[in-house]
Design an enzyme around this catalytic site. Sequence first.
Site, PDB file in Angstrom:
ATOM      1  N   LEU A 115      77.326  20.978   7.952  1.00 42.50           N
ATOM      2  CA  LEU A 115      78.523  21.385   7.234  1.00 42.50           C
ATOM      3  C   LEU A 115      79.074  22.656   7.866  1.00 42.50           C
ATOM      4  O   LEU A 115      78.322  23.580   8.159  1.00 42.50           O
ATOM      5  CB  LEU A 115      78.218  21.653   5.755  1.00 42.50           C
ATOM      6  CG  LEU A 115      78.036  20.436   4.834  1.00 42.50           C
ATOM      7  CD1 LEU A 115      77.593  20.890   3.449  1.00 42.50           C
ATOM      8  CD2 LEU A 115      79.318  19.616   4.745  1.00 42.50           C
ATOM      9  N   ASP A 116      80.390  22.706   8.069  1.00 42.70           N
ATOM     10  CA  ASP A 116      81.017  23.913   8.592  1.00 42.70           C
ATOM     11  C   ASP A 116      80.820  25.064   7.619  1.00 42.70           C
ATOM     12  O   ASP A 116      80.637  24.841   6.415  1.00 42.70           O
ATOM     13  CB  ASP A 116      82.521  23.683   8.795  1.00 42.70           C
ATOM     14  CG  ASP A 116      82.814  22.714   9.924  1.00 42.70           C
ATOM     15  OD1 ASP A 116      81.948  22.552  10.809  1.00 42.70           O
ATOM     16  OD2 ASP A 116      83.903  22.108   9.917  1.00 42.70           O
ATOM     17  N   PRO A 117      80.893  26.318   8.108  1.00 42.36           N
ATOM     18  CA  PRO A 117      80.719  27.464   7.208  1.00 42.36           C
ATOM     19  C   PRO A 117      81.653  27.450   5.994  1.00 42.36           C
ATOM     20  O   PRO A 117      81.246  27.826   4.893  1.00 42.36           O
ATOM     21  CB  PRO A 117      81.007  28.661   8.125  1.00 42.36           C
ATOM     22  CG  PRO A 117      80.573  28.187   9.472  1.00 42.36           C
ATOM     23  CD  PRO A 117      80.970  26.742   9.517  1.00 42.36           C
TER      24      PRO A 117
ATOM     25  N   ALA B  59      82.754  24.926   4.414  1.00 40.89           N
ATOM     26  CA  ALA B  59      82.479  23.777   3.545  1.00 40.89           C
ATOM     27  C   ALA B  59      81.369  24.086   2.546  1.00 40.89           C
ATOM     28  O   ALA B  59      80.495  24.917   2.790  1.00 40.89           O
ATOM     29  CB  ALA B  59      82.103  22.556   4.388  1.00 40.89           C
TER      30      ALA B  59
ATOM     31  N   ARG C  20      88.330  17.307   8.913  1.00 44.24           N
ATOM     32  CA  ARG C  20      89.398  18.158   9.454  1.00 44.24           C
ATOM     33  C   ARG C  20      90.366  17.341  10.291  1.00 44.24           C
ATOM     34  O   ARG C  20      91.589  17.472  10.184  1.00 44.24           O
ATOM     35  CB  ARG C  20      88.792  19.263  10.328  1.00 44.24           C
ATOM     36  CG  ARG C  20      88.124  20.366   9.567  1.00 44.24           C
ATOM     37  CD  ARG C  20      87.550  21.395  10.529  1.00 44.24           C
ATOM     38  NE  ARG C  20      86.393  20.895  11.257  1.00 44.24           N
ATOM     39  CZ  ARG C  20      86.176  21.069  12.553  1.00 44.24           C
ATOM     40  NH1 ARG C  20      87.073  21.695  13.287  1.00 44.24           N
ATOM     41  NH2 ARG C  20      85.084  20.623  13.118  1.00 44.24           N
TER      42      ARG C  20
END
Length: 309
Positions: free
Chosen positions: A46-48, A50, A181
């Site tokens: 997971l991206d930061p 998220a 995204r």
Amino acid sequence: MSKQADVKEPSGVLIINKHAGATSHDIVNRIRRLYGTRRVGHTGTLDPMATGVLVVLIGRAAKADEYLTAASKRYRATLRLGITTDTEDITGTTLTTSERIPSFEEIKAVLPKFRGKIQQIPPMYSALKVNGQKLVDLARQGVTVERKPREIEIFDLTAAPTERDTEYILDVCCSGGTYIRTLCADIGSLLGCGGAMATLERTEAGGFSLQTAHTVEKLETMEPEERLSLLIPTESLFADCPQVNLPAFYERLCRSGCEIYQKKISVQYAVGERVRLCDQNGAFFALGEVREYENGTAIKAIKTFSLND
């Protein structure tokens, strides 16, 4: 690590509700400290920015990561229209803006084009590697490289309006490897106004949901015994696979790396199907796969786990 230490090592699956601002690796490091083991992994970065479900694998369960990254996932994302950025989300540098915002009816009309199996070009700001270098590292150097489209599958995709006419909530159920995204950017592109992801929450992954997730902050307030009680057996990762109980003789052969012919144990599964291999008492010890051999179809253990995972 000694055999004695290995026996005492915690093992199982932990569902984390990741908070915004932390990387998936940050979460892994904190879990390593809380559970006292280096063997901690996760499925699906997971991206930061998220939040939501992060499936953490502890001890021997970490060996299952390669079989779980492609599992389906569900997300709740905010699509912001009228803007494009270099990262395809609102944390990036704005590239274009548009004052013309489509209606909700126009948005609903394009969604069917993104359902089913589609081609998606991975974003430059991703952890994918090209010639040994992460795309995100190249992007931060101002370098853009050609990326080949990859097939993904969107099983379900709906949109709902918000109080802001430029933002819509997307509910997405998709295959592993899907970039939400990029989905937001592609929807905005098709609408002609541009789009970027404003928020992202993963609500389900690999059959686990937010309802069973725990925050790291809450874990840090618990006693060690309470934290250990939260670990889910490794077998749960393969709950959708049929269970095959092996008599002691065939269990020993299987553990030694031998294939077990289906006709010998009176089962018949399709070639390529994966099964949960258990001992004669029903205790899980390996993930198996049905393969074709010269003398017929047989089950082969492809990843062995502890009987007590």
